[in-house]
Design an enzyme around this catalytic site. Sequence first.
Site, PDB file in Angstrom:
ATOM      1  N   PRO A   1       0.888  -1.279  -0.006  1.00 59.74           N
ATOM      2  CA  PRO A   1      -0.150  -0.006  -0.060  1.00 59.74           C
ATOM      3  C   PRO A   1       0.861   1.146   0.053  1.00 59.74           C
ATOM      4  O   PRO A   1       1.917   1.399   0.673  1.00 59.74           O
ATOM      5  CB  PRO A   1      -0.875  -0.134   1.497  1.00 59.74           C
ATOM      6  N   ASN A   2       0.323   2.403  -0.814  1.00 59.79           N
ATOM      7  CA  ASN A   2       0.801   3.540  -0.890  1.00 59.79           C
ATOM      8  C   ASN A   2       2.153   3.812  -1.656  1.00 59.79           C
ATOM      9  O   ASN A   2       2.510   4.833  -1.892  1.00 59.79           O
ATOM     10  CB  ASN A   2       1.147   4.247   0.542  1.00 59.79           C
TER      11      ASN A   2
ATOM     12  N   ARG B   1       5.250  11.142  -2.211  1.00 60.30           N
ATOM     13  CA  ARG B   1       5.188  10.678  -0.990  1.00 60.30           C
ATOM     14  C   ARG B   1       6.246  10.944   0.069  1.00 60.30           C
ATOM     15  O   ARG B   1       7.430  10.332  -0.282  1.00 60.30           O
ATOM     16  CB  ARG B   1       4.742   9.192  -0.934  1.00 60.30           C
TER      17      ARG B   1
ATOM     18  N   TYR C   1      11.321   8.730   1.283  1.00 60.71           N
ATOM     19  CA  TYR C   1      11.443   7.860   0.540  1.00 60.71           C
ATOM     20  C   TYR C   1      11.851   8.267  -0.833  1.00 60.71           C
ATOM     21  O   TYR C   1      12.137   7.400  -1.968  1.00 60.71           O
ATOM     22  CB  TYR C   1       9.852   7.171  -0.052  1.00 60.71           C
TER      23      TYR C   1
ATOM     24  N   ASN D   1       7.786  -5.621  -1.222  1.00 58.63           N
ATOM     25  CA  ASN D   1       7.755  -4.582  -0.091  1.00 58.63           C
ATOM     26  C   ASN D   1       6.442  -4.536   0.410  1.00 58.63           C
ATOM     27  O   ASN D   1       5.548  -4.150  -0.229  1.00 58.63           O
ATOM     28  CB  ASN D   1       8.132  -3.458  -0.796  1.00 58.63           C
TER      29      ASN D   1
ATOM     30  N   ALA E   1       3.179  -0.876   4.738  1.00 58.45           N
ATOM     31  CA  ALA E   1       2.593  -0.632   6.148  1.00 58.45           C
ATOM     32  C   ALA E   1       2.018  -2.170   6.539  1.00 58.45           C
ATOM     33  O   ALA E   1       2.099  -2.349   7.969  1.00 58.45           O
ATOM     34  CB  ALA E   1       1.420   0.346   6.048  1.00 58.45           C
TER      35      ALA E   1
ATOM     36  N   GLU F   1      12.031  -9.887   1.511  1.00 64.43           N
ATOM     37  CA  GLU F   1      11.339  -8.651   1.623  1.00 64.43           C
ATOM     38  C   GLU F   1      12.350  -7.577   1.657  1.00 64.43           C
ATOM     39  O   GLU F   1      13.596  -7.614   1.900  1.00 64.43           O
ATOM     40  CB  GLU F   1      11.169  -8.871   3.208  1.00 64.43           C
TER      41      GLU F   1
ATOM     42  N   HIS G   1      12.642  -2.977   1.883  1.00 64.02           N
ATOM     43  CA  HIS G   1      11.921  -1.757   2.205  1.00 64.02           C
ATOM     44  C   HIS G   1      13.120  -0.569   1.765  1.00 64.02           C
ATOM     45  O   HIS G   1      14.363  -0.783   1.967  1.00 64.02           O
ATOM     46  CB  HIS G   1      11.907  -1.569   3.894  1.00 64.02           C
TER      47      HIS G   1
ATOM     48  N   ARG H   1      13.320   4.072  12.460  1.00 65.01           N
ATOM     49  CA  ARG H   1      12.125   4.991  12.363  1.00 65.01           C
ATOM     50  C   ARG H   1      11.154   4.866  13.775  1.00 65.01           C
ATOM     51  O   ARG H   1      11.655   4.295  14.649  1.00 65.01           O
ATOM     52  CB  ARG H   1      11.296   5.007  10.980  1.00 65.01           C
TER      53      ARG H   1
HETATM   54  C1  DQA Z   1       8.236   0.887   3.677  1.00 68.78           C
HETATM   55  C2  DQA Z   1       8.346   1.148   5.401  1.00 68.78           C
HETATM   56  C3  DQA Z   1       7.000   0.870   6.068  1.00 68.78           C
HETATM   57  O1  DQA Z   1       7.207   1.097   7.353  1.00 68.78           O
HETATM   58  C4  DQA Z   1       5.954   1.894   5.605  1.00 68.78           C
HETATM   59  O2  DQA Z   1       4.649   1.644   6.107  1.00 68.78           O
HETATM   60  C5  DQA Z   1       5.939   1.782   3.959  1.00 68.78           C
HETATM   61  C6  DQA Z   1       7.259   1.825   3.247  1.00 68.78           C
HETATM   62  C7  DQA Z   1       9.484   1.059   2.985  1.00 68.78           C
HETATM   63  O3  DQA Z   1       9.650   0.907   1.805  1.00 68.78           O
HETATM   64  O4  DQA Z   1      10.507   1.642   3.707  1.00 68.78           O
HETATM   65  O5  DQA Z   1       5.011   2.162   3.535  1.00 68.78           O
HETATM   66  O6  DQA Z   1       7.912  -0.339   3.467  1.00 68.78           O
END
Ligand code: DQA
Length: 146
Positions: A10-11, A18, A23, A74, A77, A98, A100, A107
């Site tokens: 998501p997102n 964003r 990011y 990835n 959230a 996985e 990120h 964080r």
């Molecule tokens: C994320 C880290 C997560 O905590 C966050 O909710 C994201 C992006 C990252 O790629 O750093 O949406 O997965």
Amino acid sequence: MKQILVIHGPNLNLLGTREPQIYGRTTLKQINSSLEKLARKRKVRIRIVQSNIEGKIVDLIGKAKNKFDAILINPAAYTHTSVAIRDAIAASGILTVEVHLSNIHTREEFRHKSLISPVVRGSILGFGPASYLLGLDALIDILHVS
Ligand code: DQA
């Protein structure tokens, strides 16, 4: 040819605009094209999906079993909340990495725990868009030796 499923949670469709201080300014489209380029170079096939919907990600993983050799994910959230995605990865038995963009451990405290990490081969975090490329490279290395 080996097939790898890439899942963006998501997102991540909002990358580029964003929270750029966290990011960066690279868009998802740019990340995807660098993944495609690496896949071509290393002679694997990738399918890329982005979803904001937990159940859709669970379904994708569930159906990946006989179609894909590995998953690069990835979970965004859902990393910190989704027992369902964790269980889907564990149930599939598919080789999964996985990734990120940010280092979740530096964080907010609620991001420090990944429910996904214990069921994947490995995690790569904190390298921005390069996390994805490092993750894909690692998966291909593992697939070529197995
Ligand atoms: C994320 C880290 C997560 O905590 C966050 O909710 C994201 C992006 C990252 O790629 O750093 O949406 O997965």
